[in-house]
Design a protein around this motif. Structure first.
Motif, PDB file in Angstrom:
ATOM      1  N   ARG A  71       0.816  -1.222   0.000  1.00 48.58           N
ATOM      2  CA  ARG A  71       0.000   0.000   0.000  1.00 48.58           C
ATOM      3  C   ARG A  71       0.847   1.269   0.000  1.00 48.58           C
ATOM      4  O   ARG A  71       0.454   2.316   0.530  1.00 48.58           O
ATOM      5  CB  ARG A  71      -0.978   0.004   1.175  1.00 48.58           C
ATOM      6  CG  ARG A  71      -2.078  -1.037   0.997  1.00 48.58           C
ATOM      7  CD  ARG A  71      -3.061  -1.071   2.146  1.00 48.58           C
ATOM      8  NE  ARG A  71      -3.790   0.180   2.328  1.00 48.58           N
ATOM      9  CZ  ARG A  71      -4.805   0.331   3.178  1.00 48.58           C
ATOM     10  NH1 ARG A  71      -5.208  -0.713   3.911  1.00 48.58           N
ATOM     11  NH2 ARG A  71      -5.423   1.485   3.307  1.00 48.58           N
ATOM     12  N   ALA A  72       2.019   1.169  -0.592  1.00 48.75           N
ATOM     13  CA  ALA A  72       2.900   2.339  -0.670  1.00 48.75           C
ATOM     14  C   ALA A  72       2.661   3.147  -1.933  1.00 48.75           C
ATOM     15  O   ALA A  72       3.197   4.248  -2.076  1.00 48.75           O
ATOM     16  CB  ALA A  72       4.367   1.905  -0.600  1.00 48.75           C
ATOM     17  N   GLY A  73       1.867   2.602  -2.856  1.00 46.66           N
ATOM     18  CA  GLY A  73       1.604   3.317  -4.098  1.00 46.66           C
ATOM     19  C   GLY A  73       2.517   2.863  -5.211  1.00 46.66           C
ATOM     20  O   GLY A  73       3.656   2.446  -4.980  1.00 46.66           O
ATOM     21  N   ARG A  80      13.080   4.661  -2.771  1.00 48.00           N
ATOM     22  CA  ARG A  80      12.347   5.537  -1.843  1.00 48.00           C
ATOM     23  C   ARG A  80      12.112   4.814  -0.516  1.00 48.00           C
ATOM     24  O   ARG A  80      12.246   5.417   0.556  1.00 48.00           O
ATOM     25  CB  ARG A  80      11.020   5.952  -2.457  1.00 48.00           C
ATOM     26  CG  ARG A  80      10.170   6.860  -1.566  1.00 48.00           C
ATOM     27  CD  ARG A  80       8.925   7.297  -2.315  1.00 48.00           C
ATOM     28  NE  ARG A  80       7.918   7.845  -1.423  1.00 48.00           N
ATOM     29  CZ  ARG A  80       6.693   8.163  -1.800  1.00 48.00           C
ATOM     30  NH1 ARG A  80       6.323   7.972  -3.055  1.00 48.00           N
ATOM     31  NH2 ARG A  80       5.822   8.655  -0.934  1.00 48.00           N
ATOM     32  N   LEU A  81      11.799   3.529  -0.573  1.00 46.00           N
ATOM     33  CA  LEU A  81      11.601   2.755   0.649  1.00 46.00           C
ATOM     34  C   LEU A  81      12.912   2.598   1.406  1.00 46.00           C
ATOM     35  O   LEU A  81      12.952   2.702   2.633  1.00 46.00           O
ATOM     36  CB  LEU A  81      11.009   1.385   0.312  1.00 46.00           C
ATOM     37  CG  LEU A  81       9.616   1.393  -0.330  1.00 46.00           C
ATOM     38  CD1 LEU A  81       9.202  -0.020  -0.715  1.00 46.00           C
ATOM     39  CD2 LEU A  81       8.587   2.012   0.617  1.00 46.00           C
ATOM     40  N   ARG A  82      13.998   2.363   0.672  1.00 42.55           N
ATOM     41  CA  ARG A  82      15.316   2.263   1.301  1.00 42.55           C
ATOM     42  C   ARG A  82      15.668   3.582   1.983  1.00 42.55           C
ATOM     43  O   ARG A  82      16.241   3.608   3.077  1.00 42.55           O
ATOM     44  CB  ARG A  82      16.362   1.930   0.242  1.00 42.55           C
ATOM     45  CG  ARG A  82      17.754   1.697   0.797  1.00 42.55           C
ATOM     46  CD  ARG A  82      18.791   1.788  -0.304  1.00 42.55           C
ATOM     47  NE  ARG A  82      18.883   3.143  -0.824  1.00 42.55           N
ATOM     48  CZ  ARG A  82      20.032   3.808  -1.002  1.00 42.55           C
ATOM     49  NH1 ARG A  82      21.166   3.238  -0.710  1.00 42.55           N
ATOM     50  NH2 ARG A  82      20.038   5.029  -1.478  1.00 42.55           N
TER      51      ARG A  82
END
Length: 220
Positions: A71-73, A80-82
């Motif tokens: 659900r991060a898009g 970006r997650l890192r």
């Protein structure tokens, strides 16, 4: 009135299990802060654009990255997650003086003095600030054990961002004023610890958000 969009942020629950009880590091936000002044919180803050460019000593655990992506898009890339993991460790260093990673002998001016080690970070929870607040954040909360990261609990120091840095028993924080969301996240930690003291990397993480005036909790 223009709606305030939530910005990416990360917070870290640094855990000391060296004694008979598990303790978490918290600090008091300065009265000068516009957002949540004079309350105790975990180290953390908004993601900087430069966090994506920071070289790391080790990446996030694959299972932690997998949970973060839920659900991060579609536009939320692995980089970006890192970067959220980098944000958590950068804020821990800036606000509590603790560096987790490989020291750099000659860091560039204005850059981190260490190469962050993201591998021991567990993804615990996510919370999106409700609409109507002066600041809104989409915050990912990570946990980190001091013994796994080679951190000396006594090394934590206060800063202009977090005053009165202290270790608090995760099951006994009476007398310490915390925002509601901080208490909720601490309760999530308590449940997780009771289920499995090792905090497995792939464990489901709660998402707190508001929809049509209702405060909701989903699982990621």
């Amino acid at each position: 009135m223009t709606a305030v969009r939530p910005v990416d942020a990360a917070s870290i629950l640094l855990l000391d299990r060296s004694g008979g009880h598990i303790r978490v590091l918290v600090g008091k936000r300065s009265s000068k802060h516009v957002f949540m002044p004079d309350v105790y919180v975990f180290p953390g803050g908004r993601r900087d654009a430069s966090d994506r460019l920071v070289p790391v000593a080790s990446p996030l655990h694959p299972l932690a990255l997998e949970r973060l992506a839920l659900r991060a898009g579609r536009r939320c890339s692995d980089s970006r997650l890192r970067a959220l993991g980098v944000t958590a460790l950068r804020e821990l260093h800036e606000e509590a003086g603790i560096a987790v990673g490989t020291p750099l002998s000659a860091p560039a001016e204005g850059s981190l003095s260490f190469r962050p080690d993201l591998s021991p970070l567990r993804f615990l929870a996510r919370a999106i600030t409700p609409a109507g607040m002066v600041r809104r954040f989409d915050t990912r909360f990570f946990t980190l054990f001091t013994d796994e990261a080679g951190v000396d609990p006594a090394a934590a120091t206060a800063s202009h961002e977090l005053e009165d840095v202290r270790w608090v028993d995760i099951f006994d924080h009476k007398g310490i004023e915390m925002p509601d969301i901080t208490v909720l996240i601490l309760e999530e930690l308590q449940k997780s610890i009771q289920e499995n003291k090792s905090l497995p990397f792939g464990r489901a993480a709660p998402l707190y958000y508001t929809q049509r005036g209702r405060f909701l909790r989903d699982l990621l």
